[in-house]
Design a protein around this motif. Structure first.
Motif, PDB file in Angstrom:
ATOM      1  N   GLU A 246       0.836  -1.203   0.000  1.00  0.00           N
ATOM      2  CA  GLU A 246       0.000   0.000   0.000  1.00  0.00           C
ATOM      3  C   GLU A 246       0.869   1.250   0.000  1.00  0.00           C
ATOM      4  O   GLU A 246       0.586   2.218  -0.720  1.00  0.00           O
ATOM      5  CB  GLU A 246      -0.923   0.018   1.216  1.00  0.00           C
ATOM      6  N   GLU A 247       1.929   1.253   0.796  1.00  0.00           N
ATOM      7  CA  GLU A 247       2.795   2.427   0.853  1.00  0.00           C
ATOM      8  C   GLU A 247       3.417   2.718  -0.507  1.00  0.00           C
ATOM      9  O   GLU A 247       3.453   3.872  -0.951  1.00  0.00           O
ATOM     10  CB  GLU A 247       3.907   2.227   1.892  1.00  0.00           C
ATOM     11  N   GLU A 248       3.886   1.691  -1.187  1.00  0.00           N
ATOM     12  CA  GLU A 248       4.481   1.896  -2.512  1.00  0.00           C
ATOM     13  C   GLU A 248       3.442   2.408  -3.507  1.00  0.00           C
ATOM     14  O   GLU A 248       3.717   3.321  -4.289  1.00  0.00           O
ATOM     15  CB  GLU A 248       5.079   0.575  -3.019  1.00  0.00           C
ATOM     16  N   PHE A 249       2.259   1.829  -3.466  1.00  0.00           N
ATOM     17  CA  PHE A 249       1.207   2.246  -4.397  1.00  0.00           C
ATOM     18  C   PHE A 249       0.835   3.707  -4.182  1.00  0.00           C
ATOM     19  O   PHE A 249       0.634   4.463  -5.139  1.00  0.00           O
ATOM     20  CB  PHE A 249      -0.027   1.358  -4.212  1.00  0.00           C
ATOM     21  N   VAL A 250       0.756   4.113  -2.929  1.00  0.00           N
ATOM     22  CA  VAL A 250       0.311   5.468  -2.590  1.00  0.00           C
ATOM     23  C   VAL A 250       1.395   6.504  -2.834  1.00  0.00           C
ATOM     24  O   VAL A 250       1.133   7.581  -3.383  1.00  0.00           O
ATOM     25  CB  VAL A 250      -0.148   5.515  -1.113  1.00  0.00           C
ATOM     26  N   THR A 251       2.620   6.208  -2.448  1.00  0.00           N
ATOM     27  CA  THR A 251       3.650   7.250  -2.395  1.00  0.00           C
ATOM     28  C   THR A 251       4.579   7.292  -3.599  1.00  0.00           C
ATOM     29  O   THR A 251       5.204   8.323  -3.860  1.00  0.00           O
ATOM     30  CB  THR A 251       4.514   7.070  -1.133  1.00  0.00           C
ATOM     31  N   THR A 252       4.702   6.199  -4.338  1.00  0.00           N
ATOM     32  CA  THR A 252       5.673   6.147  -5.433  1.00  0.00           C
ATOM     33  C   THR A 252       5.141   6.856  -6.667  1.00  0.00           C
ATOM     34  O   THR A 252       3.994   6.631  -7.075  1.00  0.00           O
ATOM     35  CB  THR A 252       6.000   4.683  -5.808  1.00  0.00           C
ATOM     36  N   THR A 253       5.962   7.722  -7.254  1.00  0.00           N
ATOM     37  CA  THR A 253       5.556   8.358  -8.500  1.00  0.00           C
ATOM     38  C   THR A 253       5.252   7.296  -9.542  1.00  0.00           C
ATOM     39  O   THR A 253       5.893   6.232  -9.586  1.00  0.00           O
ATOM     40  CB  THR A 253       6.663   9.297  -9.022  1.00  0.00           C
ATOM     41  N   ASN A 254       4.278   7.548 -10.380  1.00  0.00           N
ATOM     42  CA  ASN A 254       3.887   6.553 -11.388  1.00  0.00           C
ATOM     43  C   ASN A 254       5.055   6.127 -12.265  1.00  0.00           C
ATOM     44  O   ASN A 254       5.143   4.966 -12.688  1.00  0.00           O
ATOM     45  CB  ASN A 254       2.759   7.094 -12.262  1.00  0.00           C
ATOM     46  N   TRP A 255       5.952   7.049 -12.538  1.00  0.00           N
ATOM     47  CA  TRP A 255       7.071   6.742 -13.440  1.00  0.00           C
ATOM     48  C   TRP A 255       7.961   5.627 -12.883  1.00  0.00           C
ATOM     49  O   TRP A 255       8.645   4.945 -13.637  1.00  0.00           O
ATOM     50  CB  TRP A 255       7.917   7.992 -13.698  1.00  0.00           C
ATOM     51  N   LEU A 256       7.945   5.436 -11.561  1.00  0.00           N
ATOM     52  CA  LEU A 256       8.795   4.411 -10.944  1.00  0.00           C
ATOM     53  C   LEU A 256       8.017   3.173 -10.510  1.00  0.00           C
ATOM     54  O   LEU A 256       8.614   2.222  -9.994  1.00  0.00           O
ATOM     55  CB  LEU A 256       9.522   5.000  -9.726  1.00  0.00           C
ATOM     56  N   LYS A 257       6.718   3.155 -10.713  1.00  0.00           N
ATOM     57  CA  LYS A 257       5.946   1.981 -10.337  1.00  0.00           C
ATOM     58  C   LYS A 257       6.334   0.797 -11.234  1.00  0.00           C
ATOM     59  O   LYS A 257       6.582   0.973 -12.435  1.00  0.00           O
ATOM     60  CB  LYS A 257       4.449   2.261 -10.454  1.00  0.00           C
ATOM     61  N   PRO A 258       6.395  -0.410 -10.661  1.00  0.00           N
ATOM     62  CA  PRO A 258       6.760  -1.570 -11.475  1.00  0.00           C
ATOM     63  C   PRO A 258       5.748  -1.783 -12.608  1.00  0.00           C
ATOM     64  O   PRO A 258       4.546  -1.805 -12.370  1.00  0.00           O
ATOM     65  CB  PRO A 258       6.714  -2.731 -10.467  1.00  0.00           C
ATOM     66  N   GLY A 259       6.264  -1.913 -13.832  1.00  0.00           N
ATOM     67  CA  GLY A 259       5.400  -2.122 -14.982  1.00  0.00           C
ATOM     68  C   GLY A 259       5.061  -0.868 -15.752  1.00  0.00           C
ATOM     69  O   GLY A 259       4.568  -0.934 -16.879  1.00  0.00           O
ATOM     70  N   ASN A 260       5.315   0.303 -15.162  1.00  0.00           N
ATOM     71  CA  ASN A 260       4.973   1.557 -15.847  1.00  0.00           C
ATOM     72  C   ASN A 260       5.743   1.700 -17.159  1.00  0.00           C
ATOM     73  O   ASN A 260       5.209   2.145 -18.178  1.00  0.00           O
ATOM     74  CB  ASN A 260       5.262   2.749 -14.936  1.00  0.00           C
ATOM     75  N   LYS A 261       6.993   1.306 -17.133  1.00  0.00           N
ATOM     76  CA  LYS A 261       7.818   1.376 -18.337  1.00  0.00           C
ATOM     77  C   LYS A 261       7.229   0.490 -19.439  1.00  0.00           C
ATOM     78  O   LYS A 261       7.204   0.873 -20.619  1.00  0.00           O
ATOM     79  CB  LYS A 261       9.249   0.938 -18.021  1.00  0.00           C
ATOM     80  N   LYS A 504      16.427   7.981 -18.911  1.00  0.00           N
ATOM     81  CA  LYS A 504      16.977   9.342 -18.883  1.00  0.00           C
ATOM     82  C   LYS A 504      15.916  10.348 -18.417  1.00  0.00           C
ATOM     83  O   LYS A 504      16.181  11.194 -17.547  1.00  0.00           O
ATOM     84  CB  LYS A 504      17.485   9.720 -20.277  1.00  0.00           C
ATOM     85  N   LEU A 505      14.720  10.277 -18.994  1.00  0.00           N
ATOM     86  CA  LEU A 505      13.675  11.237 -18.670  1.00  0.00           C
ATOM     87  C   LEU A 505      13.185  11.081 -17.230  1.00  0.00           C
ATOM     88  O   LEU A 505      12.920  12.076 -16.540  1.00  0.00           O
ATOM     89  CB  LEU A 505      12.500  11.087 -19.640  1.00  0.00           C
ATOM     90  N   VAL A 506      13.078   9.851 -16.769  1.00  0.00           N
ATOM     91  CA  VAL A 506      12.622   9.632 -15.396  1.00  0.00           C
ATOM     92  C   VAL A 506      13.649  10.165 -14.402  1.00  0.00           C
ATOM     93  O   VAL A 506      13.288  10.766 -13.380  1.00  0.00           O
ATOM     94  CB  VAL A 506      12.332   8.141 -15.153  1.00  0.00           C
ATOM     95  N   LYS A 507      14.933   9.990 -14.690  1.00  0.00           N
ATOM     96  CA  LYS A 507      15.967  10.537 -13.806  1.00  0.00           C
ATOM     97  C   LYS A 507      15.858  12.064 -13.749  1.00  0.00           C
ATOM     98  O   LYS A 507      15.950  12.668 -12.663  1.00  0.00           O
ATOM     99  CB  LYS A 507      17.354  10.129 -14.290  1.00  0.00           C
ATOM    100  N   GLU A 508      15.684  12.696 -14.900  1.00  0.00           N
ATOM    101  CA  GLU A 508      15.551  14.151 -14.935  1.00  0.00           C
ATOM    102  C   GLU A 508      14.324  14.599 -14.144  1.00  0.00           C
ATOM    103  O   GLU A 508      14.358  15.611 -13.432  1.00  0.00           O
ATOM    104  CB  GLU A 508      15.443  14.624 -16.387  1.00  0.00           C
ATOM    105  N   TYR A 509      13.230  13.848 -14.258  1.00  0.00           N
ATOM    106  CA  TYR A 509      11.996  14.155 -13.544  1.00  0.00           C
ATOM    107  C   TYR A 509      12.212  14.078 -12.036  1.00  0.00           C
ATOM    108  O   TYR A 509      11.812  14.977 -11.281  1.00  0.00           O
ATOM    109  CB  TYR A 509      10.914  13.179 -13.988  1.00  0.00           C
ATOM    110  N   MET A 510      12.849  13.027 -11.590  1.00  0.00           N
ATOM    111  CA  MET A 510      13.081  12.868 -10.156  1.00  0.00           C
ATOM    112  C   MET A 510      14.029  13.936  -9.631  1.00  0.00           C
ATOM    113  O   MET A 510      13.835  14.477  -8.534  1.00  0.00           O
ATOM    114  CB  MET A 510      13.619  11.471  -9.869  1.00  0.00           C
ATOM    115  N   ASP A 511      15.041  14.273 -10.402  1.00  0.00           N
ATOM    116  CA  ASP A 511      16.000  15.300  -9.989  1.00  0.00           C
ATOM    117  C   ASP A 511      15.368  16.682  -9.949  1.00  0.00           C
ATOM    118  O   ASP A 511      15.824  17.562  -9.207  1.00  0.00           O
ATOM    119  CB  ASP A 511      17.206  15.319 -10.942  1.00  0.00           C
ATOM    120  N   ALA A 512      14.321  16.891 -10.761  1.00  0.00           N
ATOM    121  CA  ALA A 512      13.687  18.214 -10.849  1.00  0.00           C
ATOM    122  C   ALA A 512      12.643  18.443  -9.755  1.00  0.00           C
ATOM    123  O   ALA A 512      11.977  19.474  -9.748  1.00  0.00           O
ATOM    124  CB  ALA A 512      13.038  18.381 -12.227  1.00  0.00           C
TER     125      ALA A 512
END
Length: 534
Positions: A246-261, A504-512
């Motif tokens: 539940e914590e991962e589902f709620v708090t993790t940005t969609n870009w890092l959720k397993p399967g999003n890629k 690359k884009l997800v890293k930039e997103y997280m850094d921003a």
């Protein structure tokens, strides 16, 4: 405050426009209190000078709209609430497309209407944090019992900040958000069933592309646009997500959720095979996608759950492709056999009373009065025989011309305590909503009921933290823009370059700022869970 899923445009406010609104607000020199009133808003007596209550209303720029301060609905308000309370209710217009910017200016100048509202929970939180809003707990208790009963504790909780009630959220009666629709007449021509899985949908899109069952020039198997990407893929992407706590589902940005890629890789494949609108990334307003749908070129699309019922789609489609028959479908099944999709939270817009208001008691009485079922019914549907007729318990044919015109569906901008039809029953609410959109065409009732049921099945809502995410306020606009660009770039990328570009884009997103928001969400989530376990 719950920020919900709403996004607001940031458009600079012109000096001339500001001047006109300031004039509309006026300087009310009449600060005498209104006569004592009961909780239902009626007054015991009407003595002394009338008290003026200013209330925000959206100006949506609808062609042919009446004076937003002098029409059937405002006359009713002043007759039924104003006179008994020795008050005059004046409506202050705010352009819908500039509402957050306008509120910021009006609040800074201490000129905001006595009852102001917005769909942007973050904006309300910021006002509360800066001590710019009335705390409403005592006013609610003294003058808002009917309102409290109607909204209930859950809805009201979305308007709290640091344990205090700072806004009055409207009750959202219809919770569906996304919708998916397919040409049933095309399926029938090809002898294909309604797809119920991603693989079946893929095969159907290929058949639409190769066999062109509508015999149209430039067939588009799946129509989408940059402007509507969240609607188009809002049901699809979660179907790829893997197991999470539940914590991962709620708090993790969609870009890092397993399967999003994998979800975006699948979309990239569809685009490379010409199954998605070829120029969707250039369609910033969805104007081209709408035109393609209404010209009969499209086999499948995603949009708001009620999209096919809207006049801008319904009427031109009937004219251009009279045999077209879109039906609602559920086709994105996850590994657990669920069709998960995000739905709206129980709250709608947020009404609040600025600290600068000299009429807070009257403002609360007004919102409390509006929670009366008789009042809500009239403001949403008008008078039977004049503004509507009753068919099987559903109001039909709501007047839409002259001073009877409603500038938003079911007078949303004048019914601040509710978002959506309110007949006390979900199915009736859906049918009523469909009747209002389709102006009495009962053929759309089934589509509306089917779409609503599909798009609330296996639904989940955004987690309510109850506290503001400071990083979201700081980085939200930047990340919102990045999010749109990322989706566009990933879908149109060359398949061989997809994996590297995604990383690359997800890293930039997280850094921003993405990581800062995620870290703060984790912190708040754990604090809430720890507190609830005590």
């Amino acid at each position: 405050m719950n920020t919900g899923m709403k996004k607001k445009a940031a458009i600079l406010l012109g000096t001339a426009l500001l001047t006109s609104v300031m004039a509309g607000c006026g300087n009310n020199s009449n600060n005498e209190p209104a006569p004592a009133a009961s909780n239902d808003g009626s007054a015991a007596a009407s003595t002394g000078p009338a008290e003026t209550l200013t209330v925000e209303v959206f100006d949506r720029g609808i062609q042919g709209q009446p004076d937003l301060n002098n029409n059937t609905w405002t006359k009713y308000v002043n007759e039924k609430f104003g006179k008994p309370n020795n008050a005059i209710v004046k409506f202050v217009t705010v352009p819908r497309s500039q509402e957050v910017d306008k509120l910021n200016v009006l609040m800074a100048a201490n000129e905001a209407p006595d009852i102001s509202f917005t769909y942007d929970g973050t904006t309300v939180t910021r006002f509360a944090k800066n001590n710019g809003l009335y705390t409403l707990d005592e006013l609610l208790e003294k003058y808002g019992q009917q309102l409290k009963s109607y909204l209930g504790d859950t809805v009201l909780s979305y308007g709290q900040y640091e344990g205090k009630q700072v806004s009055i959220p409207a009750k959202r009666t219809l919770l569906a958000w996304n919708g998916m629709f397919i040409r049933k007449d095309w399926l029938d021509k090809l002898g294909l069933p309604v797809p119920t899985t991603k693989d079946e949908l893929y095969d159907t899109l290929v058949a639409f592309r190769d066999k062109n069952p509508g015999n149209v020039n430039g067939v588009i198997p799946w129509a989408t646009a940059a402007a509507g990407m969240n609607y188009t893929f809002g049901n699809l992407v979660p179907s790829f997500w893997g197991p999470m706590s539940e914590e991962e589902f709620v708090t993790t940005t969609n870009w890092l959720k397993p399967g999003n890629k994998d979800a975006y890789k699948w979309l990239n494949k569809l685009y490379s095979e010409k199954l998605i609108s070829p120029d969707f990334a250039l369609d910033k307003t969805a104007k081209q996608a709408d035109a393609d749908v209404t010209n009969g070129k499209v086999g499948f699309y995603g949009a708001n759950w009620d999209y096919p019922l809207t006049a801008k789609i319904r009427e031109p489609l009937k004219q251009n492709a009279p045999d077209a028959n879109f039906v609602a479908i559920d086709t994105f099944k996850n590994a657990d056999g669920k069709y998960i999709k995000e739905t709206y939270n129980e709250n709608g817009l947020f009404s609040f009373i600025p600290k600068s208001s000299k009429h807070a008691e009257l403002a609360m009485k007004y919102l409390n009065w509006m929670a009366d079922p008789e009042v809500l019914f009239f403001l949403q549907f008008g008078e039977e025989g004049v503004n509507h007729t009753m068919v099987d318990g559903i109001p039909q044919g709501i007047a839409q011309t002259g001073e009877n015109m409603q500038m938003s569906n079911l007078n949303l901008d004048y019914t601040l305590v509710v978002n959506g039809a309110e007949l006390g029953d979900t199915e009736k609410n859906v049918k009523t909503y469909a009747a209002a959109l389709a102006t009495g065409d009962q053929s759309y009732e089934k589509l509306a009921v089917d779409s609503y049921k599909i798009n609330t099945t296996d639904g989940y809502t955004g987690f309510y933290y109850g506290v503001t995410n400071e990083a979201s306020i700081k980085f939200g606009k930047t990340l919102g823009d990045m999010n749109k660009q990322m989706m566009d770039r990933l879908i149109v990328a060359k398949p061989a370059e997809f994996d590297a570009l995604y990383d690359k884009l997800v890293k930039e997103y997280m850094d921003a700022g993405g990581k800062a928001i995620q870290d703060e969400n984790v912190k708040h989530y754990r604090e809430i869970k720890e507190s609830s376990s005590k």
